[in-house]
Scaffold this active site. Structure first.
Site, mmCIF file in Angstrom:
data_model
loop_
_atom_site.group_PDB
_atom_site.id
_atom_site.type_symbol
_atom_site.label_atom_id
_atom_site.label_comp_id
_atom_site.label_asym_id
_atom_site.label_seq_id
_atom_site.Cartn_x
_atom_site.Cartn_y
_atom_site.Cartn_z
ATOM 1 N N GLN A 97 0.811 -1.204 0.000
ATOM 2 C CA GLN A 97 0.000 0.000 0.000
ATOM 3 C C GLN A 97 0.845 1.255 0.000
ATOM 4 O O GLN A 97 0.491 2.270 -0.578
ATOM 5 C CB GLN A 97 -0.900 0.035 1.237
ATOM 6 C CG GLN A 97 -2.098 -0.856 1.097
ATOM 7 C CD GLN A 97 -2.912 -0.841 2.361
ATOM 8 O OE1 GLN A 97 -3.010 0.170 3.023
ATOM 9 N NE2 GLN A 97 -3.483 -1.964 2.705
ATOM 10 N N CYS A 98 1.961 1.222 0.721
ATOM 11 C CA CYS A 98 2.776 2.415 0.824
ATOM 12 C C CYS A 98 3.921 2.307 -0.160
ATOM 13 O O CYS A 98 4.261 1.244 -0.620
ATOM 14 C CB CYS A 98 3.356 2.564 2.218
ATOM 15 S SG CYS A 98 2.083 2.610 3.453
ATOM 16 N N THR A 99 4.485 3.431 -0.436
ATOM 17 C CA THR A 99 5.644 3.440 -1.296
ATOM 18 C C THR A 99 6.814 2.924 -0.486
ATOM 19 O O THR A 99 7.309 3.606 0.390
ATOM 20 C CB THR A 99 5.940 4.862 -1.773
ATOM 21 O OG1 THR A 99 4.726 5.431 -2.193
ATOM 22 C CG2 THR A 99 6.951 4.860 -2.863
#
Lengths: 729, 260
Positions: free
Chosen positions: A587-589
Site C-alpha cells: 500500500q505504501c511506497t
C-alpha cells in the site's frame, strides 16, 4: 534656451564669466553604504550627517565636471583617492518620500550658503578653503523597492550683476613659456608636498619670465606686496576650453569680500593636470583675467544658487532604481539565471533556456517524487510550479521528502501542497508556486455515496481540468496507479505533455506519455492509422540480453511522439482499487530511498530534453540503440521511457506504441470523455475494472488470450500486479 | 543487448578518456619545456602585476592592488570613465526601460517641491551643457585563474547614478568591430560571472582562448629575446575590447630598467 543665451552673451563685447556646474556622480558602493547606514546606524535619525565627495582635475576632454561620491563618502575624515580634491558635504536623509518632497530646498540652500558666507566673512575660509566647495545631498532611500531619490546642491554665492571678463580664457601654453609651465608644475608639486597632500584646491601665484611662486590663500597678506593685479589658482575639475568649473565661484566671492576694494584685476589660473598615455600635462590649464564686482559693504549674505538639474534639464530630484543589484530577491533570481546561462555559454551554446524557464509545470503529488521533481525544476530555473496533493505531512515524511521538516508534522501535520509551496518560496522567492489541497477521483473508488461526494468529485474534476489546461507539462507523481488515470485522460484530451514517474522497490519507470496529434490533424490522418493497432506491449516483449537483437533494425525504433504509449498502454487490466487487500508494503511506497531522487531528477531532465527538441512532445522516441548515434537535441536523447534497476545500477530506454485498447488514452476512452464528460468519468469511478475493460475491448482480448493459453503454455493471469511492474522484460 | 552495448561503451570510454588525459598531460609538459613563457603560474602573475603597478605609478595610470580581507588573495583594480554616445539619441540600441521611467518618476515629485520655491536661475552664470553622450564608470579587475593558468579580466559598469549596466547594455557599448568578433565565438565571449573573490556579479572576457593567442605573441616576442610582461601584453590585447586602453608608454621601459 539657456544654451542660446550662452552663445549670445559670449558674442557681445560685455563678456560675463560662466561656470560649469557640477554633475553628481555616484558609485554603486555609495548606495550600498547608505543602505547599510540607514539600516544599522541612522535608522530613523534624520539629522544632517557629514559626508565627503571629491572632484578631479585630470579628466580627458568631453567628460562632465563631476563631484563623485563612493562607498567611502561616509568616512568624512577618510582618505581621498590620490590627486583628487575632497569636498565636504552634508547628507539629509529623510525617512519618507513625503518628507523628501516637503523639505524646504530653498531654506536648506540658504542655510548652507550662510555658513559659507560666514566663513568668508570671518576669514575662516582662508585657512580651510574646502568649505568653499561644500555640497548638500538630500536623499530618500526606499529600501523596499531599492529606489533611491536624491538631489544634490552645490551652493554658490552670486554677484548680482555677474563677473566681467577682461581677457577671455586661453590655454596656459598660449600665455606661459615652456619654462614657466615647468616651473609652475614644480611649484605646485612642491606646495602639495609641503601640505602633505596630493592636491591644492586653491592657491595664489606670482611669476616672472622663468620662475613661479605659489602659496596658500592664508598667506595672502605676506605673499602679495602689490595687489593691483593678483593671480589666483584653482584646482579646476572642468574640461571645457572656455569655462571654469564650479569651485571658482565661491573663491571669487571670498576675494571680493576680503580684498575687493584693493583689487583692480584678478588673473585666474584654472589648474588642470592630466596624464594621458603616460605623459603628464598642465598645458591645457586655462588662464584669464576678470574684474571683480564690488560686493555691497553690508554683511548680508548674497543670493545663492546650486540645486542640480535632473537629467531632463529641469529643477528636480533624480531617482535611481537599484533593485537589480541590491534587492536580495532580484539578486537570487539573476544568480539563478546566470548559473543557467553559464551552461549555455560554456557547454551547450544552443540551449534554449527561455523554453525551460517559461514552462508551467503541474505536479500531481507532493510526496517523495513531487519534492524531488520540484527541486530539480527549480534548479533549471522553472518559475511556475503548482502542486496538487490531498495528504498531510506525517512523521515519516521529512527524511525522504526534502521540502518538509519535523515541525511540519506537528499538530496533525500541515497540508503537503501548501507546505511545499511555502518551502519553495523560502528556497527561492522568485518562484511562482501554488498549492491545491485536493483529491483526484480514481477508477474503482466510488464517489456516489451521497450527493455531496458526487458533487465534490465533480468539482475536483473541474478543478483538475482547469489546472491541466493552465499548465504546459503535467507530472504524474502519485503513489497509486489508479490516481494517474484521470489526469492521463484529461491531459491526453487536452494535448498536454505528461511526464510520469513511478517507483517500485528498487526499480522505477520514468516516461513521457505519447502526445496525441492536434484534433485538426487527427481527422485527416485517421485513415492511415493501421500500425497503431499493434499487439500491446511492444518492445517489452524482447527480453534483455537475449542476444537475438540485430542492431539498428528494432521493430519499435523511430516511433514518433504521437504514436507513443501512455502509462496504461502496456496494461491489460484497467486501473482499480489497488490498495484493497494489500499488505502494508504494497500500500505504501516502499522503495530504496535514493530511488525517488533518481527518478524525480530523470523525469525533469527528460522533460528538459524534450523541450529542447524542435518537435517537443512529438519527437521520435530515442531508444537504447540511439546511444551510439548523433543525439536529436543539444542535450542528447529524448527517450520514451527510462526504466531503472537499482540492484544492477542500470537504466534501459524502451519505447512502446500506444495501445488501441488502452484504458486511458485509446480513442474510444477519449471520445467518451470528450462527449460525456463527468457522466462518463463517474461511471468509471463507480464501477469495477470491467467497465473500462469492456469499453476498450480488453475483456474480449482476455477471453481470446485465455482460449489461446489453454491450448499452449500456461502463464500468468496476474490481475493483482505490483504498482509499476506492468512491463515484462 | 542494449545493456551489453552500454557496458562495452563505458569500457572504451574510460580507456579513451585515460589516453586523452595522458596525451594532454604529455603535450602540456612538452609545451612547458619548449616554451616556458606561455604558461603563467600564480607567482609569475603576481610578479607581472608588481611590475605593472610600478609602471602604472610612474604613468599615473590608476592601477592598484586590492587585497581581499582575511586572505592573501588579491587583484589589480582600476576605474575609468567612458563617454559613449547616448543610446537614446542614437538609434543603434535600445535604452534600458528604467532610465526612461526614472526621470518621469522623479520629476513627478517636482510640482510639490521644486516649482515656485526654486525658480532659481543663475542669471547666466551657469552654463548648460548639451548631453548627446552618456558617461559610464567602468571598474576593471585583473585576477589570476588557476584553472586556465591565465589572467582574467573582470569588469563592471555603472551609470553616473550608480546603477549597474546589464549585459545587454554592456554589449551595446562594445566597439562594433570587437562586437562581431566576440559574438561570433561563443566561447571567447563577453559574459557574466560571479567575481571569484568578491562573490558579486561581474562581466568578464572568457579566458579559454587566452593561452592560445598568448602563445603566438609570446613565442614571437621570445624569438626576438624581448623581455615581456605576460599580464601587460595580455591586457593590451584584451582590454581595448571593453574600453580599457593600455598606454604605449608601458612598453617603453624607463632607463635603466629595474634590477630584475
Amino acid at each position: 534656451m539657456a544654451s542660446d543665451s550662452t552663445e549670445a552673451s559670449s558674442s557681445t563685447s560685455d563678456l560675463k564669466l560662466q561656470f560649469a556646474p557640477f554633475s553628481s556622480s555616484l558609485e554603486a558602493g555609495f548606495w550600498h553604504q547608505l543602505t547599510q547606514k540607514k539600516l544599522s546606524d541612522y535608522r530613523l535619525d534624520e539629522s544632517p550627517k557629514c559626508i565627503k565627495g571629491y572632484y578631479y582635475n585630470g579628466d580627458p576632454d568631453s567628460l562632465p565636471t563631476r563631484l563623485t561620491l563612493e562607498f567611502s563618502a561616509f568616512d568624512a575624515d577618510g582618505p581621498t583617492p590620490a590627486r583628487c580634491c575632497p569636498a565636504p558635504g552634508t547628507l539629509y536623509n529623510t525617512n519618507t518620500l513625503d518628507a523628501f518632497k516637503a523639505t524646504d530646498k530653498k531654506a536648506l540652500l540658504e542655510k548652507e550658503a550662510k555658513e559659507i558666507w560666514d566663513a568668508i566673512q570671518s576669514g575662516a575660509a582662508l585657512k580651510k578653503p574646502s568649505i568653499l566647495s561644500k555640497f548638500i545631498l538630500l536623499t530618500f532611500a526606499d529600501l523596499k523597492k531599492y529606489h533611491f531619490y536624491y538631489w544634490f546642491c552645490f551652493p554658490a554665492l552670486c554677484f548680482p550683476e555677474g563677473i566681467k571678463i577682461i581677457r577671455p580664457p586661453v590655454n596656459l601654453e598660449n600665455v606661459f613659456s615652456a619654462v614657466q609651465i615647468a616651473a609652475l608644475q614644480e611649484a605646485y608639486d612642491g606646495l602639495c608636498i609641503k601640505r602633505r597632500t596630493t592636491v591644492a584646491p586653491y592657491f595664489i601665484m606670482k611669476y616672472t619670465e622663468d620662475t613661479v611662486d605659489l602659496a596658500l590663500l592664508e598667506d595672502w597678506e605676506t605673499f602679495f606686496t602689490d595687489t593691483k593685479k593678483v593671480t589666483v589658482g584653482v584646482y579646476d575639475p572642468c574640461t571645457l576650453s572656455q569655462h571654469p568649473g564650479w569651485p571658482l565661484r565661491n573663491l571669487l566671492v571670498l576675494l571680493a569680500k576680503q580684498w575687493g576694494s584693493k583689487l583692480d584685476l584678478v588673473e585666474v589660473l584654472c589648474f588642470r593636470d592630466r596624464t594621458l598615455q603616460g605623459s603628464r600635462s598642465i598645458h591645457h590649464s586655462l588662464i584669464f583675467q576678470i574684474k571683480l564686482p564690488e560686493l555691497s559693504s553690508n554683511s548680508v549674505c548674497p543670493k545663492s544658487v546650486g540645486w542640480e538639474k535632473n537629467p531632463k534639464g529641469a529643477m528636480g530630484p533624480r531617482m535611481v532604481n537599484l533593485s537589480e543589484c541590491m534587492d536580495p530577491k532580484r539578486l537570487a533570481e539573476s544568480s539563478v539565471d546566470l548559473n543557467l546561462k553559464l551552461m549555455r555559454w560554456r557547454l551547450v551554446p544552443s540551449l534554449e533556456l527561455e523554453k525551460v524557464v517559461n514552462t508551467k509545470c503541474l505536479l500531481l503529488g507532493a510526496g517523495t517524487l513531487g519534492c524531488n521533481v520540484a527541486r530539480t525544476l527549480m534548479g533549471w530555473g522553472v518559475r511556475h510550479i503548482t502542486f496538487v496533493d490531498n495528504a498531510k505531512i506525517s512523521y515519516s515524511n521529512p527524511v525522504r521528502q526534502p521540502l518538509y521538516e519535523f515541525e511540519d508534522c506537528l499538530g496533525g501535520g500541515k497540508s503537503k501542497a501548501t507546505a511545499a509551496v511555502d518551502r519553495l518560496t523560502k528556497i527561492f522567492p522568485g518562484v511562482n508556486a501554488q498549492g491545491y489541497n485536493m483529491s483526484i477521483p480514481m477508477p474503482g473508488h466510488p464517489v456516489d455515496f451521497s450527493q455531496a461526494t458526487l458533487s465534490q468529485a465533480q468539482k475536483d474534476v473541474q478543478q483538475l481540468e482547469k489546472l491541466i489546461s493552465d499548465h504546459d507539462v503535467v507530472f504524474l507523481l502519485m503513489d497509486t496507479r489508479e490516481s494517474r488515470w484521470l489526469p492521463t485522460v484529461i491531459a491526453a484530451s487536452k494535448r498536454k505533455l505528461v511526464m510520469n514517474a513511478a517507483l517500485g522497490f528498487d526499480t522505477f519507470v520514468v516516461m513521457r506519455h505519447g502526445l496525441k496529434k492536434p484534433m485538426s490533424q487527427i481527422i485527416s490522418t485517421e485513415m492511415d492509422s493501421s500500425p497503431t493497432c499493434s499487439s500491446a506491449s511492444s518492445s517489452s516483449s524482447t527480453p534483455a540480453g537475449s542476444g537475438t537483437h540485430v542492431p539498428g533494425s528494432s521493430l519499435f525504433s523511430n516511433i514518433p511522439g504521437h504514436k507513443l504509449g501512455c502509462y496504461f498502454c502496456n496494461d491489460v487490466v484497467a486501473p482499480g482499487d489497488s490498495t484493497r487487500d494489500r499488505t502494508l508494503d504494497q500500500q505504501c511506497t516502499v522503495s530504496r530511498p535514493g530511488l525517488a531522487m533518481i527518478a524525480g531528477a530523470l523525469a525533469v531532465e527528460l522533460m528538459i530534453s524534450i523541450l529542447q527538441h524542435s518537435e517537443g512532445g512529438y519527437a521520435v522516441a530515442s531508444s537504447s540503440d540511439d546511444r551510439m548515434n548523433e543525439p536529436p537535441t543539444s542535450l542528447g536523447l529524448v527517450p520514451h521511457q527510462i526504466r531503472g534497476f537499482l540492484s544492477r545500477f542500470d537504466n534501459v530506454l524502451p519505447a512502446s506504441l500506444a495501445f488501441d485498447k488502452c484504458t486511458a488514452c485509446s480513442p474510444i476512452v477519449l471520445d467518451h470523455y470528450e462527449k460525456e464528460g463527468f457522466i462518463f468519468l463517474s461511471k468509471v469511478f463507480n464501477s469495477s475494472h470491467s467497465f473500462l475493460e469492456d469499453l476498450t475491448g480488453l475483456t474480449l482480448l482476455h477471453q481470446e488470450t485465455q482460449a489461446a493459453e489453454v491450448n499452449h503454455t500456461p502463464t500468468h493471469t496476474d490481475t493483482n500486479k505490483p504498482k509499476m511492474d506492468n512491463t515484462i522484460y | 543487448m542494449a545493456l551489453w552495448i552500454t557496458y562495452e561503451m563505458t569500457f572504451y570510454y574510460v580507456i579513451l578518456l585515460r589516453l586523452f588525459t595522458n596525451a594532454r598531460l604529455l603535450l602540456r609538459c612538452a609545451a612547458m619545456t619548449e616554451t616556458d613563457c606561455c604558461v603563467l603560474d600564480e607567482e609569475d602573475f603576481r610578479r607581472c602585476c608588481r611590475l605593472l603597478l610600478q609602471r602604472s605609478e610612474q604613468l599615473r595610470d590608476g592601477w592598484s592592488w586590492e587585497v581581499v580581507q582575511g586572505s592573501d588573495e588579491g587583484y589589480l583594480r582600476k576605474t575609468a570613465l567612458r563617454s559613449v554616445p547616448d543610446p537614446q539619441t542614437s538609434t543603434c540600441s535600445s535604452r534600458p526601460k528604467q532610465s526612461k521611467e526614472e526621470p518621469d518618476c522623479a520629476s513627478s515629485l517636482v510640482p510639490d517641491s521644486g516649482r515656485g520655491e526654486l525658480d532659481e536661475e543663475d542669471d547666466g552664470s551657469c552654463i548648460v551643457s548639451e548631453g548627446s553622450s552618456v558617461v559610464l564608470q567602468y571598474e576593471y579587475h585583473i585576477l589570476y585563474s588557476s584553472s586556465y593558468s591565465t589572467p582574467v579580466l573582470y569588469f563592471r559598469a555603472f551609470t553616473l547614478e550608480g546603477r549597474s549596466l546589464t549585459l545587454e547594455e554592456v554589449w551595446s557599448f562594445v566597439h562594433p568591430n570587437f562586437r562581431l568578433c566576440l559574438q561570433n565565438s561563443p566561447l571567447n565571449a563577453l559574459s557574466q560571472q560571479e567575481h571569484p573573490l568578491l562573490g558579486q556579479p561581474f562581466f568578464y572576457l572568457h579566458p579559454c582562448r587566452t593561452e592560445e593567442f598568448m602563445k603566438l605573441v609570446l613565442t614571437a616576442a621570445e624569438d626576438k629575446h624581448r623581455p615581456m610582461n605576460y599580464v601587460l601584453l595580455w591586457l593590451s590585447l584584451v582590454g581595448p575590447a571593453v574600453g580599457l586602453d593600455v598606454p604605449l608608454e608601458y612598453c617603453i621601459e624607463p632607463q635603466p630598467s629595474d634590477p630584475e
